[in-house]
Design a protein around this motif. Structure first.
Motif, PDB file in Angstrom:
ATOM      1  N   ARG A 297       0.838  -1.210   0.000  1.00 14.72           N
ATOM      2  CA  ARG A 297       0.000   0.000   0.000  1.00 14.72           C
ATOM      3  C   ARG A 297       0.869   1.255   0.000  1.00 14.72           C
ATOM      4  NH1 ARG A 297      -5.061  -1.592  -1.158  1.00 14.72           N
ATOM      5  NH2 ARG A 297      -6.090  -0.111   0.181  1.00 14.72           N
ATOM      6  N   GLN A 298       0.299   2.362  -0.464  1.00 15.46           N
ATOM      7  CA  GLN A 298       1.034   3.614  -0.429  1.00 15.46           C
ATOM      8  C   GLN A 298       1.183   4.091   1.019  1.00 15.46           C
ATOM      9  OE1 GLN A 298      -0.808   7.023  -2.254  1.00 15.46           O
ATOM     10  NE2 GLN A 298      -2.829   6.634  -1.362  1.00 15.46           N
ATOM     11  N   THR A 299       2.290   4.747   1.281  1.00 17.34           N
ATOM     12  CA  THR A 299       2.543   5.291   2.606  1.00 17.34           C
ATOM     13  C   THR A 299       1.951   6.700   2.711  1.00 17.34           C
ATOM     14  OG1 THR A 299       4.651   6.259   1.932  1.00 17.34           O
ATOM     15  CG2 THR A 299       4.696   3.986   2.728  1.00 17.34           C
ATOM     16  N   PHE A 300       1.942   7.214   3.925  1.00 13.62           N
ATOM     17  CA  PHE A 300       1.476   8.592   4.128  1.00 13.62           C
ATOM     18  C   PHE A 300       2.381   9.571   3.371  1.00 13.62           C
ATOM     19  CE2 PHE A 300      -1.163   6.572   6.993  1.00 13.62           C
ATOM     20  CZ  PHE A 300      -1.955   7.426   7.743  1.00 13.62           C
ATOM     21  N   ARG A 301       3.686   9.308   3.366  1.00 19.54           N
ATOM     22  CA  ARG A 301       4.609  10.190   2.652  1.00 19.54           C
ATOM     23  C   ARG A 301       4.298  10.188   1.159  1.00 19.54           C
ATOM     24  NH1 ARG A 301       9.587  12.071   3.957  1.00 19.54           N
ATOM     25  NH2 ARG A 301       9.740  10.654   5.734  1.00 19.54           N
ATOM     26  N   GLU A 302       4.021   9.020   0.600  1.00 16.84           N
ATOM     27  CA  GLU A 302       3.695   8.938  -0.827  1.00 16.84           C
ATOM     28  C   GLU A 302       2.376   9.638  -1.130  1.00 16.84           C
ATOM     29  OE1 GLU A 302       5.907   4.706  -1.952  1.00 16.84           O
ATOM     30  OE2 GLU A 302       3.817   4.719  -1.284  1.00 16.84           O
TER      31      GLU A 302
END
Length: 433
Positions: A297-302
């Motif tokens: 899954r995408q991270t918060f940063r991404e």
């Protein structure tokens, strides 16, 4: 104690570092979060209104009041725990509830804030969120199933944080109840303070993100006018280059453009600088989470890099553009003022030359007049002298005509010498002055 006097603010400054302790949270639990900001001039608001609004809520639950002038406060309200914080532009309320409730993200949880109390808030809602702190399942694929059910899949961000101590998830979307949703899945061995810190960080990330986006909306509102001013500035500079318009008119137009640019800068300076500060806080809060990817899954940063960072780059670009336009207008104004001054100097030089020519003509005319004056004065002087000498001419046997003729040369010479001496004295006096 050493025999030395403490600075009056020593203890106050030391205690400030410990003034906002993190909550202690044990899964399972819930949290509801609310950030309130005054719609206009929030930084200069009457902050006593924030405290009065908090006290109104505490009175409804029969809870003790904070100290006068407090900027943070934690207390039990009924079966729950309230944490209140006052910031430069906003205040935040976080209420922690035990258990997970009957259904996920139940809007009824937000009823901990009474409706009439919300209506009387000294400001508007910047953001609100609901958080679920769930025990981490042994089968971590279950987290994917839960977050897909609770949140919008296309914007969902899920990460392992703090060395995989906790899995956090959020989609940064407003649900039907008007709130954002976050989920926190700590391991069973993670301390309650660490869980509380992570929950606090999630709330801060959302709040600072929302405050940063205020700068983006402000920039979008002024961009059309900035484009118009930029075009006007380009037109004026082109007119300066080709000399198509009078310098005075162009200078006045440049001054109007510079004045409007300065007004825009003054009106947006605080918001744009605050946006930069809030953006830095968002980045810092995400960095301290030490994210790792979870199940692809995408991270918060991404998520922020794809959705949030472009908006912040737009703000920075607009800020630099405004500064550049102001500098261009100032330089153009300086150049035009220099051109006008050079032109005026040339006009003054021509005027001085014209005055010199007129002075020369006046001097020649004066000399001519002086010559005529010698003739006129001599005429009357000869007549007077002749009248005086007529008796002598009779005694000497000289005719009056001959006597008059003999008198003319010395009288004319005397008059000429007398006028010349007077002119020399006058010119000598003027030169001395």
């Amino acid at each position: 104690m050493p025999p030395i006097e403490d600075h009056p603010l020593r203890y106050q400054l030391a205690n400030e570092l410990h003034a906002r302790p993190f909550p202690a949270l044990q899964a399972p639990a819930r949290a509801v979060y609310l950030a309130i900001k005054k719609a206009q001039d929030a930084a200069s608001r009457d902050r006593s209104e924030d405290l009065d609004h908090l006290i109104d809520l505490l009175d409804r639950y029969g809870t003790q009041h904070p100290q006068p002038g407090a900027t943070h406060f934690t207390a039990a309200i009924g079966k729950h725990v309230l944490k209140w914080e006052q910031h430069t532009e906003f205040v935040t309320y976080t209420v922690f509830l035990n258990g997970l409730g009957e259904r996920p993200y139940d809007p009824a949880d937000f009823e901990v804030f009474p409706e009439d109390w919300l209506r009387e808030a000294p400001g508007v809602r910047v953001t609100s969120a609901m958080l679920r702190i769930c025990e981490r399942p042994e089968d971590e694929s279950r987290i994917n199933d839960l977050t897909r059910d609770w949140m919008v899949a296309d914007s969902l961000a899920v990460s392992r944080v703090i060395d995989d101590a906790v899995v956090v998830a959020g989609d940064f979307r407003i649900d039907e109840g008007g709130h954002l949703r976050f989920a926190v899945f700590p391991r069973s061995d993670v301390g309650v303070r660490r869980v509380g810190r992570i929950v606090q960080r999630l709330c801060e990330i959302e709040t600072y993100k929302a405050m940063s986006m205020l700068g983006f909306t402000r920039v979008r509102a002024i961009q059309p006018r900035m484009t118009e001013i930029d075009e006007e500035l380009t037109r004026l500079m082109t007119a300066m280059t080709h000399g198509n318009a009078p310098e005075e008119e162009t200078l006045q137009a440049l001054l109007r453009v510079s004045s409007e640019l300065e007004t825009l800068s003054a009106q947006t300076a605080f918001r744009l600088s605050a946006t930069g500060a809030y953006e830095a806080l968002v980045t810092q809060r995400i960095a301290v989470l030490r994210e790792e990817r979870f199940e692809g899954r995408q991270t918060f940063r991404e998520f922020m890099a794809r959705r949030f960072d472009p908006a912040m780059r737009t703000v920075k670009s607009a800020e630099k553009r405004l500064e550049a336009m102001s500098a261009r207008a100032m330089r153009a104004g300086d150049l035009l003022r220099t051109r006008v001054e050079v032109k005026r100097s040339a006009q003054n030089q021509d005027l001085l030359e014209s005055m010199d020519r007129r002075a020369g003509l006046q001097l020649r005319l004066q000399h001519t007049v002086e010559g005529l004056s010698v003739v006129a004065i001599s005429y009357y002087a000869v007549s007077l002298v002749a009248y005086l000498l007529y008796p002598v001419a009779g005694m000497a046997g000289i005719s009056k005509g001959l006597m008059t003729a003999l008198v003319v040369p010395p009288v004319v010479l005397a008059v000429w010498l007398g006028l010349r001496r007077i002119r020399a004295r006058v010119e000598g006096g003027e030169a001395h002055e």
